[in-house]
Design a protein around this motif. Structure first.
Motif, PDB file in Angstrom:
ATOM      1  N   TRP A 493      45.262 -36.516  -9.115  1.00  0.00           N
ATOM      2  CA  TRP A 493      44.963 -37.715  -8.325  1.00  0.00           C
ATOM      3  C   TRP A 493      43.661 -38.377  -8.788  1.00  0.00           C
ATOM      4  CZ3 TRP A 493      49.390 -35.965  -7.145  1.00  0.00           C
ATOM      5  CH2 TRP A 493      50.189 -36.504  -6.148  1.00  0.00           C
ATOM      6  N   LYS A 530      51.811 -42.250  -7.115  1.00  0.00           N
ATOM      7  CA  LYS A 530      51.557 -40.856  -6.750  1.00  0.00           C
ATOM      8  C   LYS A 530      52.509 -40.472  -5.630  1.00  0.00           C
ATOM      9  CE  LYS A 530      46.731 -41.481  -8.075  1.00  0.00           C
ATOM     10  NZ  LYS A 530      45.308 -41.484  -7.654  1.00  0.00           N
ATOM     11  N   VAL A 599      52.449 -37.717 -10.543  1.00  0.00           N
ATOM     12  CA  VAL A 599      51.804 -38.994 -10.826  1.00  0.00           C
ATOM     13  C   VAL A 599      52.600 -39.656 -11.944  1.00  0.00           C
ATOM     14  CG1 VAL A 599      49.738 -40.177 -11.622  1.00  0.00           C
ATOM     15  CG2 VAL A 599      49.526 -38.174 -10.146  1.00  0.00           C
TER      16      VAL A 599
END
Length: 604
Positions: A493, A530, A599
């Motif tokens: 992230w 995400k 992701v």
């Protein structure tokens, strides 16, 4: 699922917090255990734990803890070596076994130092790193010692082909001139090469795994580590700066001794070297035993905080700025955020204490943003620090926690969070299920990054076999360091950081079991999608990237058995994998594995 590009907000910053730090045995690179005889491991009277007598080749000697001969007014205990006789070809001295061994690696040079004196011996001392089987891996000679305490330093370059930890550090004499002599020692130290070559610095591999996440903030000196079990045992900034031989150390709030070798300046330099904005927490009149400083007695403690801030930010025309320059950092640090205390929702006295610290800090530094650690009504705040240690369903259920949070000019610092699968607090596995719960939670935080300004997982570090809290983000032992599944989620992230959040239209229902956020990196025109799949089945999604000129994608995915973990024996048991895919027109499909965090990086 369809995306469009008509919403914009800054994406929250991540991710490190220093609560329950375990820095003494890992992040701080010192390899000698009990180096200055400040106290025993659990805060009791000093002893000679982790030292062993050496008397080889017919030599006769003893070692003892001496409280009658001290290095200085701060360190009042020394190790005394009494040499009765050195055999021909023998030696007398002592060794230190380090923190579960001393790590030695090929092509590295180690800096050893110690303070010593003797009233009746001026001969040489041998300094060595040796295997526990008796092989000398590196040695150097201090040619002679004085009758006054003097610091001696040598460099050692072991000739080894592999990294090992079954080693000791030794100081000995082979000179018969030492017969009948007593030699005193203190602050016995051995440092490997440190991160960015900082003296008194960080263990390079542990600092590097932090760097690999591209963190942007670091809160220190921790949460409970700041407070102290009692007011007297609080973290005192002025006792963590200056030469290490003038740092008394303290019993940390998690039951083990702290040398405070990694102190205020070292934390600030860590932020500087890794590129993190420091969030400085200041002690504000409350201890873990629930004692509060009375309102009419706050003055000296508030002034102590102002002295600390002058040490950090003052120029060299100020009293404490001069101290910082003396300690090796003439340039002032820039602090944007100051947190007043920690976890003060446990206290009923925060109003008057917050007011005292707020008024003093704002008078001296009006542009600094203040972080409150609990609701209070005495003074305003810029940011409030919220902590979450929940089980998986609770953490996932908090995905929308800040969707309807008031947008009134104040923001949020989620200063501590971590999924505890078994419920709060501290006795859960750092497994895949926890990591995907964390991914779901932080995805919700990122969706609300106009109000959630910072996030920080806690605790950050734990030594293998010595855990007092689980789960943690990063595990280590004397030889190696590894990330937990949650570490890899945070890394995924954090290293795919957007500048703006994009609106996502879901054509087939809302969240659960999929939770998502999309954003764009303006400089490269990349789009990051995400997605956390908290369900136990795969989910295939059709994307229509309306108006976005992207042609290729890279997927980074973490998944595994719900109870799978990483460990010293299998540090890469659960790690992300990468795959590529092409985008034709505005559409593509992607299948998200069961219990996964992904992701999707879409680029032109």
């Amino acid at each position: 699922m369809k995306t469009s590009t008509d919403a914009a907000m800054e994406v929250c910053q991540a991710f490190m917090d220093d609560d329950r730090p375990h820095t003494e045995t890992g992040l701080y690179a010192e390899q000698i255990r009990n180096r200055a005889f400040q106290m025993n491991d659990t805060g009791g009277p000093p002893d000679l734990s982790y030292y062993n007598l050496i008397q080889d080749g017919g030599s006769s000697a003893s070692i003892a803890l001496d409280s009658t001969v001290s290095l200085n007014y701060v360190l009042t205990h020394t190790l005394r070596l009494d040499v009765r006789g050195v055999g021909s070809g023998g030696r007398a001295g002592f060794s230190n076994e380090g923190w579960w061994g001393i790590r030695i690696s090929p092509d590295e040079t180690y800096n050893a130092s110690f303070w010593a004196k003797s009233n009746n011996y001026t001969g040489p001392l041998n300094v060595s790193i040796e295997s526990t089987s008796g092989s000398v891996l590196a040695s150097a000679v201090v040619k002679g010692i004085s009758s006054n305490f003097t610091k001696y330093s040598v460099q050692l370059t072991p000739k080894v082909s592999n990294t090992t930890t079954d080693n000791i550090f030794a100081i000995t004499t082979s000179s018969q001139e030492a017969n009948g002599a007593s030699i005193w020692f203190d602050v016995i130290s051995l440092f490997p090469p440190t991160y960015k070559n900082r003296p008194n610095g960080l263990r390079a591999d542990i600092a590097q795994i932090v760097q690999n996440t591209a963190p942007s903030i670091f809160r220190f000196p921790g949460g409970n580590n700041l407070e102290g079990q009692t007011i007297e045992q609080r973290w005192k900034w002025n006792e963590t700066v200056g030469p290490i031989e003038l740092r008394p150390g303290r019993l940390g709030d998690w039951g083990y001794a702290n040398t405070d070798g990694q102190g205020l300046l070292e934390y600030l330099e860590m932020c500087e070297d890794i590129g993190m904005e420091p969030i400085l927490a200041v002690w504000a009149g409350y201890a873990l035993n629930h004692d509060s400083v009375p309102q009419d007695q706050l003055g000296p403690y508030v002034q102590d905080t102002l002295n600390e801030l002058e040490y950090v930010m003052g120029n060299t025309s100020t009293t404490y700025g001069v101290m910082r320059a003396r300690d090796g950092h003439p340039e002032p640090f820039q602090i944007k955020w100051i947190e007043i205390g920690n976890d003060y929702f446990f206290s009923s006295t925060y109003n008057y204490r917050y007011q005292a610290w707020y008024d003093a800090i704002k008078a001296a530094y009006p542009k600094i943003s203040i972080i409150a650690t609990a609701s209070q009504t005495a003074r305003p705040f810029n940011v409030i620090d919220n902590h979450y240690y929940n089980n998986g369903p609770q953490m996932t259920g908090d995905f929308d926690l800040y969707d309807n949070y008031p947008r009134n000019g104040t923001t949020v610092f989620v200063g501590e969070f971590g999924t505890n699968i078994n419920g709060c607090c501290g006795s859960s596995s750092a497994d895949v299920q926890a990591a995907i719960s964390d991914a779901t939670f932080i995805t919700g935080l990122e969706r609300n990054s106009d109000v959630v300004e910072f996030i920080a997982y806690a605790p950050s570090f734990t030594r293998d076999g010595q855990s007092q809290w689980n789960p943690d983000l990063i595990g280590f032992n004397t030889k190696q360091v590894w990330g937990t599944p949650s570490y890899h989620v945070m890394q995924m992230w954090s290293t795919h950081r957007s500048d703006t959040i994009l609106r996502v239209d879901a054509s087939n229902g809302g969240f659960n079991p999929l939770y998502w956020v999309a954003g764009q990196k303006n400089a490269t025109k990349e789009i990051f999608v995400k997605v956390a799949n908290y369900g136990n089945a795969t989910q295939t999604v059709s994307f229509n990237v309306r108006g976005a000129k992207v042609t290729k994608g890279v997927a980074t995915t973490l998944t595994g058995n719900p109870t799978a973990i990483n460990s010293a024996q299998a540090p890469n048991n659960v790690i992300p994998t990468n795959s590529t895919f092409n985008i034709r027109g505005d559409r593509f499909k992607f299948t998200f594995p069961a219990l996964s965090a992904s992701v999707l990086a879409l680029s032109p």
